[in-house]
Design an enzyme around this catalytic site. Structure first.
Site, short mmCIF file in Angstrom:
data_model
loop_
_atom_site.label_atom_id
_atom_site.label_comp_id
_atom_site.label_asym_id
_atom_site.label_seq_id
_atom_site.Cartn_x
_atom_site.Cartn_y
_atom_site.Cartn_z
N HIS A 124 0.81 -1.22 0.00
CA HIS A 124 0.00 0.00 0.00
C HIS A 124 0.85 1.27 0.00
CE1 HIS A 124 0.47 -0.16 4.50
NE2 HIS A 124 0.46 1.15 4.36
N ASP A 154 0.41 -7.73 1.67
CA ASP A 154 0.76 -6.31 1.67
C ASP A 154 2.27 -6.10 1.68
OD1 ASP A 154 0.31 -3.62 1.54
OD2 ASP A 154 -0.17 -3.36 3.66
N SER A 228 4.71 2.75 7.87
CA SER A 228 4.39 1.58 7.06
C SER A 228 5.57 1.17 6.19
CB SER A 228 3.18 1.87 6.17
OG SER A 228 2.00 1.99 6.92
#
Length: 473
Positions: A124, A154, A228
């Site tokens: 993402h 992911d 992230s």
């Protein structure tokens, strides 16, 4: 003089008599009273209490994060993702001849995992990118190439060419991580580069999807937007996770953050480098995790483990002799207390890998070695149709980019009358692209008992290769 000596003698005798009386009477009573008091306290205490001295706590046993932090910050990079979005054209744009494309910039983190510049991050973080820029800890900036991604876990793999060996993180074994173990989260929250926060492992095998498709490490180390793709490392500086998600009503850290375990992340990037996509090893069982409620419905005594309610035909489990009613307690010595324990461990395996199952059958423990199958054997029931994943070589030869194959249709009332039968490929449901049976499962869980009422459109490829769509009102 005689009177003075007499007075001194009397005073001395008086002192001796007073001291003797205190020793004989008062001190004895005081001692007895203390003993009684101690006896009373002892009998009234119901909880064990530690009397160990704690003067060295916080100094001798305090964890030292400095070396781990020093190594990690040099291996963690800043990821800048530039995408182009198209805004609605206005009359002013039309008259001025201006483009409606706008550059949007997103940022995140990544971890260098090899000296030649391979970088792991979250899917993402780089999704939809037209340009990727990597900034190292020494402020050098490089353009990155996207090697491959896996949406399910992911995880994405990037590559930069720095012209020199780079500092990199060494993978640790996330299966050996323990709850309560100290960890560091390293990343770039809010564009604050090289930020290190500390916490502990709060839980393992966490699933946030609701469909048992994830197996996160949970930590209370502060993780915020921008973290992230960054590193979760242990006190030895080993990479044990890729920071991925937070659970928050505000969008910022409130005490819970989640990381993809390093064993899963490492397997994904190795598959991307070797095969170009992720190779999933399939056990071939369906069922549910046990608790007191499900144990009652399955009519078993165990409240921990995975209950096998069905075995996929021709799967590795079927060939190895796993049966309906078996309870999986361990897989390769990994204790299975919930389904995400099982799915998380299987995410680290490939087709043809062999795993050892410890099962309970008819009250007796049994060990069964199982050779994992390819994901193509997986099927799912959907609207009285049986759907199966399409092998990658069949997709390539048939020039099919996505979809699931219909191998059986028992729904005579509706879908079979439309001609949807064995050999058809369902590519979209309600406008949503279907890549595999996992996507179909998500829709089943989303609509529940109202599944058939909520199906408004099916897009298919017929057995002759024609594309058709069916709309239901």
């Amino acid at each position: 003089m005689k009177k003075i000596l007499t007075l001194i003698l009397v005073s001395a005798l008086g002192g001796i008599m007073t001291l003797s009386a205190y020793k004989i009477f008062l001190e004895e009573d005081h001692t007895n009273g203390t003993a009684a008091s101690n006896s009373t306290n002892s009998s009234a205490s119901y909880f064990p209490t530690s009397n160990t001295a704690v003067t060295s706590y916080g100094t001798l046993y305090a964890p030292d994060f400095t070396e781990a932090a020093e190594n990690a910050v040099h291996a963690v990079v800043h990821v800048k993702n530039t995408t182009l979005s198209r805004a609605p054209m206005t009359l002013q744009d039309l008259f001025m001849g201006r483009s409606t494309e706008r550059a949007q910039v997103g940022t995140g983190s990544g971890v260098i995992i090899s000296p030649d510049g391979y970088i792991i991050t979250n899917n993402h973080v780089i999704n939809g990118s037209q340009q990727l820029a990597i900034t190292l800890n020494d402020n050098k900036i490089y353009e990155a190439e996207l090697i491959g991604t896996d949406e399910k876990t992911d995880i994405a793999l990037l590559k930069i060419d720095a012209g020199e060996d780079l500092p990199f993180a060494t993978f640790g074994n996330s299966d050996q991580v323990k709850v309560g173990e100290w960890v560091l989260a390293v990343g770039n929250p809010f564009n604050l580069t090289s930020t290190v926060t500390a916490g502990i492992i709060s839980a393992k095998s966490r699933d946030l999807s609701g469909i048992n498709s994830q197996s996160f490490l949970q930590t209370d180390a502060a993780v915020n937007p921008g973290n992230s793709g960054g590193a979760l490392v242990n006190t030895r500086g080993e990479l044990i996770g890729i920071n991925t998600a937070i659970t928050s009503q505000t969008g910022s850290y409130i005490g819970y953050s989640f990381a993809v375990p390093s064993n899963i992340a490492r397997k994904v990037v190795e598959d991307i480098m070797e095969f170009g996509n992720v190779q999933n090893g399939i056990l071939g069982v369906r069922g549910g995790e046990l608790n007191s409620k499900s144990a009652e419905s399955f009519e078993v005594d165990a409240t921990q483990g995975f209950y096998v309610s069905d075995v996929e035909e021709r799967s590795g489990a079927d060939k190895a002799g796993v049966k309906k009613g078996d309870i999986i307690k361990k897989i390769d010595n990994i204790t299975i207390s919930k389904f995400s324990d099982l799915s998380g461990y299987l995410s680290t395996k490939r087709p043809n890998d062999v795993v050892d199952l410890s099962i309970i059958r008819n009250g007796s423990e049994k060990k069964i070695p199982v050779t994992l199958s390819k994901s193509e054997i997986m099927t799912i029931e959907f609207l009285d149709m049986q759907l199966r994943n399409i092998p990658s070589d069949v997709k390539e030869s048939s020039k099919i980019s996505n979809g699931v194959a219909v191998i059986k249709n028992d729904n005579y009332a509706l879908y079979k009358n439309l001609g949807i039968n064995s050999g058809y490929v369902i590519t979209e449901i309600n406008g949503q692209i279907i890549n595999n049976v996992d996507d179909v499962m998500k829709l089943k869980l989303k609509y529940g008992d109202d599944l058939e009422k909520n199906i408004k459109k099916l897009s298919v490829i017929t057995s002759s290769g024609q594309k058709e769509s069916f709309i239901f009102r």
